[in-house]
Design a protein around this motif. Sequence first.
Motif, PDB file in Angstrom:
ATOM      1  N   ASP A  62       0.821  -1.224   0.000  1.00  0.00           N
ATOM      2  CA  ASP A  62       0.000   0.000   0.000  1.00  0.00           C
ATOM      3  C   ASP A  62       0.849   1.267   0.000  1.00  0.00           C
ATOM      4  N   CYS A 191      -2.450   6.756   7.928  1.00  0.00           N
ATOM      5  CA  CYS A 191      -3.514   6.289   8.823  1.00  0.00           C
ATOM      6  C   CYS A 191      -3.659   7.225  10.031  1.00  0.00           C
ATOM      7  N   GLY A 218      -0.304   4.232   2.495  1.00  0.00           N
ATOM      8  CA  GLY A 218      -1.735   4.319   2.792  1.00  0.00           C
ATOM      9  C   GLY A 218      -2.195   3.253   3.762  1.00  0.00           C
ATOM     10  N   ASN A 219      -1.562   3.233   4.947  1.00  0.00           N
ATOM     11  CA  ASN A 219      -1.908   2.169   5.895  1.00  0.00           C
ATOM     12  C   ASN A 219      -3.314   2.339   6.451  1.00  0.00           C
ATOM     13  N   CYS A 220      -3.866   1.273   6.974  1.00  0.00           N
ATOM     14  CA  CYS A 220      -5.266   1.125   7.415  1.00  0.00           C
ATOM     15  C   CYS A 220      -6.236   1.616   6.327  1.00  0.00           C
ATOM     16  N   ASN A 221      -5.931   1.220   5.086  1.00  0.00           N
ATOM     17  CA  ASN A 221      -6.785   1.510   3.916  1.00  0.00           C
ATOM     18  C   ASN A 221      -7.038   2.997   3.678  1.00  0.00           C
ATOM     19  N   THR A 222      -6.080   3.839   4.080  1.00  0.00           N
ATOM     20  CA  THR A 222      -6.224   5.281   3.880  1.00  0.00           C
ATOM     21  C   THR A 222      -5.907   5.629   2.426  1.00  0.00           C
ATOM     22  N   PRO A 223      -6.780   6.417   1.779  1.00  0.00           N
ATOM     23  CA  PRO A 223      -6.489   6.805   0.390  1.00  0.00           C
ATOM     24  C   PRO A 223      -5.205   7.633   0.313  1.00  0.00           C
TER      25      PRO A 223
END
Length: 227
Positions: A62, A191, A218-223
């Motif tokens: 990511d 994140c 983009g950790n923890c699904n951050t755009p």
Amino acid sequence: SQVIVHDVNELTEKLFPIVEAMQKHFSAGSGTYYSDSIFFLSVAMHRIMPKEITQIIQVDLDLKYKTNIRDLFDEFDNFPEGAVIGIAREMQPVYRHTFWQYRRENPQTKVGEPPPDGLPGFNSGVLLLNLEAMRQSKLYNQLLEPTMVQKLTEKYHFKGHLGDQDFFTMVGMEHPELFHVLDCTWNRQLCTWWRDHGYSDVFDQYFQCEGEVKIYHGNCNTPIPED
């Protein structure tokens, strides 16, 4: 350039005996799962890769690169004597949280405190593994031993769930000299989970990062921001 593909099952098989003892301290499930040992690949990479491979960069998926990854290899030249791994700091107060008991018992500690003077822990999204130095470091290899892992987790009352990142963070509290700290711009984490989970007052001390970003994470699904 040559691309070599490694069999995940084969790697996991080699890894498991080395990292089995770590899993109960640093895995999401509290047991030891054969398949989970892949999350500890980096800690024992020097034992698994052929001897002729002396340096490896390991990265999460990511990520977004704003510069040539080749420039990151130059960071190996900045390793101080005795350092074996290059890694950036964790940019959220996750370890402030994890080390709460140790921090309560040691009110003057730098453990879990924000930069520049504190020890916020590490983020393993971008890792420089100096395999040659890892092989040669007596200290690093001692720290992989189950008795040493046990001793440190007891000292720090440590219970994690982030695999290799937790191991490096805990070891870094005890032996910071094993790590070359990468600038935050090489692993600009995005994140903000902990901002909304009890740490809004201190969050920005961990999250700020000066300078032109070289790699976004983009950790923890951050755009990740568009160009």
